[in-house]
Design a protein around this motif. Structure first.
Motif, short mmCIF file in Angstrom:
data_model
loop_
_atom_site.label_atom_id
_atom_site.label_comp_id
_atom_site.label_asym_id
_atom_site.label_seq_id
_atom_site.Cartn_x
_atom_site.Cartn_y
_atom_site.Cartn_z
N VAL A 111 0.86 -1.18 0.00
CA VAL A 111 0.00 0.00 0.00
C VAL A 111 0.89 1.23 0.00
O VAL A 111 1.82 1.33 0.81
CB VAL A 111 -0.91 0.04 1.25
N ALA A 120 -4.90 6.38 -2.21
CA ALA A 120 -4.22 5.19 -1.70
C ALA A 120 -4.12 4.18 -2.84
O ALA A 120 -5.13 3.84 -3.46
CB ALA A 120 -4.99 4.59 -0.53
N VAL A 122 -3.32 0.41 -3.75
CA VAL A 122 -3.47 -0.80 -2.95
C VAL A 122 -3.36 -2.03 -3.83
O VAL A 122 -4.12 -2.18 -4.80
CB VAL A 122 -4.84 -0.78 -2.22
N CYS A 126 -4.23 -7.20 -0.75
CA CYS A 126 -4.25 -6.54 0.57
C CYS A 126 -5.50 -6.89 1.36
O CYS A 126 -6.59 -7.10 0.81
CB CYS A 126 -4.18 -5.03 0.40
N ASP A 130 -4.18 -3.86 6.18
CA ASP A 130 -3.02 -3.30 5.49
C ASP A 130 -3.29 -1.85 5.08
O ASP A 130 -2.44 -0.97 5.22
CB ASP A 130 -2.69 -4.12 4.23
N VAL A 131 -4.48 -1.61 4.55
CA VAL A 131 -4.84 -0.27 4.08
C VAL A 131 -4.97 0.68 5.26
O VAL A 131 -4.45 1.80 5.25
CB VAL A 131 -6.16 -0.31 3.28
N THR A 135 -2.99 4.22 5.79
CA THR A 135 -3.69 5.51 5.72
C THR A 135 -3.73 6.20 7.08
O THR A 135 -3.66 7.43 7.15
CB THR A 135 -5.12 5.33 5.20
N VAL A 152 -9.46 -6.71 0.48
CA VAL A 152 -9.89 -5.49 -0.21
C VAL A 152 -10.61 -5.82 -1.51
O VAL A 152 -11.66 -5.24 -1.82
CB VAL A 152 -8.67 -4.59 -0.50
N SER A 219 -9.11 8.76 -0.61
CA SER A 219 -9.09 8.66 0.85
C SER A 219 -9.54 10.00 1.43
O SER A 219 -9.57 11.02 0.73
CB SER A 219 -7.69 8.28 1.35
#
Length: 478
Positions: A111, A120, A122, A126, A130-131, A135, A152, A219
């Motif tokens: 990420v 973001a 990705v 993921c 993880d995200v 973030t 995700v 985001s």
């Protein structure tokens, strides 16, 4: 639920074919090639739902887009219909082939955050955790899901309902562009300006159109902490609390999410007194989706926690990534037998509440009945703007049942189906495609509606005319 290889998997992979695939991949695949005799295989074939017991003929764990291109190439070369594993959290076990080929994106979990542009980037393998970890370091969030171990790809390609949906919309609404490996092996970028029909289809149409190897999400500034309020209710007080919840919810602004969970046994969460751990309780959880120190949030969360007659109420500030998004991870850990049913709800009628509480009061299986508050920004996107359907509903009712004894499968599944059927007079049309279970493969058209399904079929015929990607909630080419 043990499966056998079916036509959906294409050709079954035996030892001879496995060797041919290995030879074909030589020099162009950097990931792990995992067969039934490899030490990693017993773990690699498992998915979140312990009810799924599939044995792929070969698992290709990819490390990057080039590996995915090679894996799709051998699938096409040898007549294999690959399953594609992101996080392995799909309740029906679509992430794993039985007898055939599984393309595993587990080696692709990078990420990167462009804080200045609020983007973001990705990788397709993921997990939400993880995200969130990436973030939150920039005090930002991508709206996605309700637990950290969800993949995700599966979540977002099917829509993506989560804690922030009311404020920012679905996870698929945050797509800026997607890198996709098509059935032909071509790598394309799908966005509003590039392959716009494919982009439309990927916003809710699932894994039917290719393997998404990289997501670019919008985001939003947030956190890194969240103010939450929790109130707990005994069985006898639950119906009244839910009536007040149903009455108040439609009047709430978008800065608050408010959800209910009828829990078989209350886990040992930070705000639960020791004597209530293991008890059958209703939990109402309110989340302030703006500045955790905003006095308006403090006041509202306190007010929502006081509805009905709670046995406990608490308000606290927790880190979102390391706290709130992990709050039910242990409760829904890998390996239990999971069965889900869901329905859309416009308004939670008194009669429906009575039916829910009656079912829950005597529910022998573990897990919970969830009422996830929707509305808000989800409805800002026009119904025909994405493949995702049924944006108009205020609530999402999810029966998230769990147990460990296979002998209970038939009984517990039937009990759950029975309650959902009893609630039909008060639930809406359609179904959330991400929650289709092993006994609901005939409901794909219903998930999208006939008109959208037909459009998806036409897009499928352009990007995957031979239906290579069919180990999924399948849309057939038209």
């Amino acid at each position: 639920m043990t499966s056998t290889a079916t036509s959906t998997a294409g050709v079954a992979i035996d030892a001879a074919l496995r060797q041919k695939i290995v030879e074909s991949l030589r020099g162009r695949f950097d990931g792990a090639i995992i067969g039934p005799d490899d030490a990693e295989y017993p773990k690699a074939r498992l998915v979140w739902n312990g009810m799924i017991d599939k044995h792929p003929g070969l698992i290709l764990r990819c490390t990057g887009t080039a590996d995915v291109v090679a894996a799709v190439g051998v699938a096409r070369e040898f007549g294999l219909a690959p399953a594609v594993r992101g996080g392995g959290h799909n309740v029906a076990g679509k992430a794993m082939s039985d007898g055939g080929l599984t393309i595993d994106l587990g080696g692709m979990r990078r990420v990167t955050v462009d804080a200045g542009r609020h983007l973001a980037h990705v990788d397709g393998g993921c997990l939400l955790g993880d995200v969130d970890a990436a973030t939150s370091a920039h005090n930002m969030v991508v709206p996605a899901g309700i637990m950290s171990e969800t993949g995700v790809a599966g979540l977002s390609l099917g829509g993506g309902i989560g804690w922030f949906s009311r404020k920012h919309g679905l996870t698929c609404d945050q797509f800026v562009e997607l890198e996709v490996v098509l059935a032909s092996g071509e790598v394309v970028i799908a966005s509003a300006d590039s392959h716009p029909e494919l982009f439309w289809a990927l916003r809710g149409g699932g894994g039917n159109f290719g393997v998404v190897t990289r997501f670019t999400f919008r985001s939003y500034d947030f956190g890194p902490t969240m103010r939450i309020g929790v109130s707990l209710y005994t069985v006898d007080e639950a119906a009244q609390a839910l009536r007040e919840y149903a009455s108040i919810y439609p009047s709430l602004g978008r800065d608050v999410g408010w959800h209910a969970a009828l829990k078989h046994d209350m886990p040992a969460l930070p705000f639960v007194p020791r004597e209530l751990v293991g008890e059958r309780l209703l939990m109402l959880i309110a989340m302030w989706l703006a500045d955790a120190q905003d006095p308006a949030g403090v006041e509202l969360i306190e007010r929502l926690g006081s509805v009905g007659n709670p046995v406990v109420k608490a308000s606290t500030v927790l880190p979102f990534a390391a706290g709130v998004q992990r709050i039910i991870d242990e409760e829904f850990a890998d390996g239990h037998r999971y069965y889900t049913k869901e329905a859309h709800v416009a308004t939670l009628a008194d009669e429906a509440i009575d039916k829910l509480v009656e079912f829950w009061r005597d529910m022998p299986m573990g897990g919970e009945v969830e009422i996830i508050g929707l509305g808000g920004a989800i409805g800002d996107v026009a119904e025909d703007a994405t493949a995702f359907s049924n944006r108009q509903y205020q609530m999402w009712l999810n029966f998230a049942m769990s147990w460990d004894d296979p002998a209970k499968d038939a009984e517990y599944m039937q009990r759950t189906r029975g309650c959902v059927q009893d609630l039909k007079p008060w639930t809406g049309d359609g179904i959330y495609v991400n929650m289709l279970n092993v006994d609901e493969t005939d409901r794909v058209v219903e998930a999208y509606g006939a008109e959208k399904y037909a459009r998806l079929g036409r897009i499928k015929s352009r990007y995957d005319p031979t239906n290579l990607f069919r180990v999924n909630y399948n849309i057939t080419p038209r």
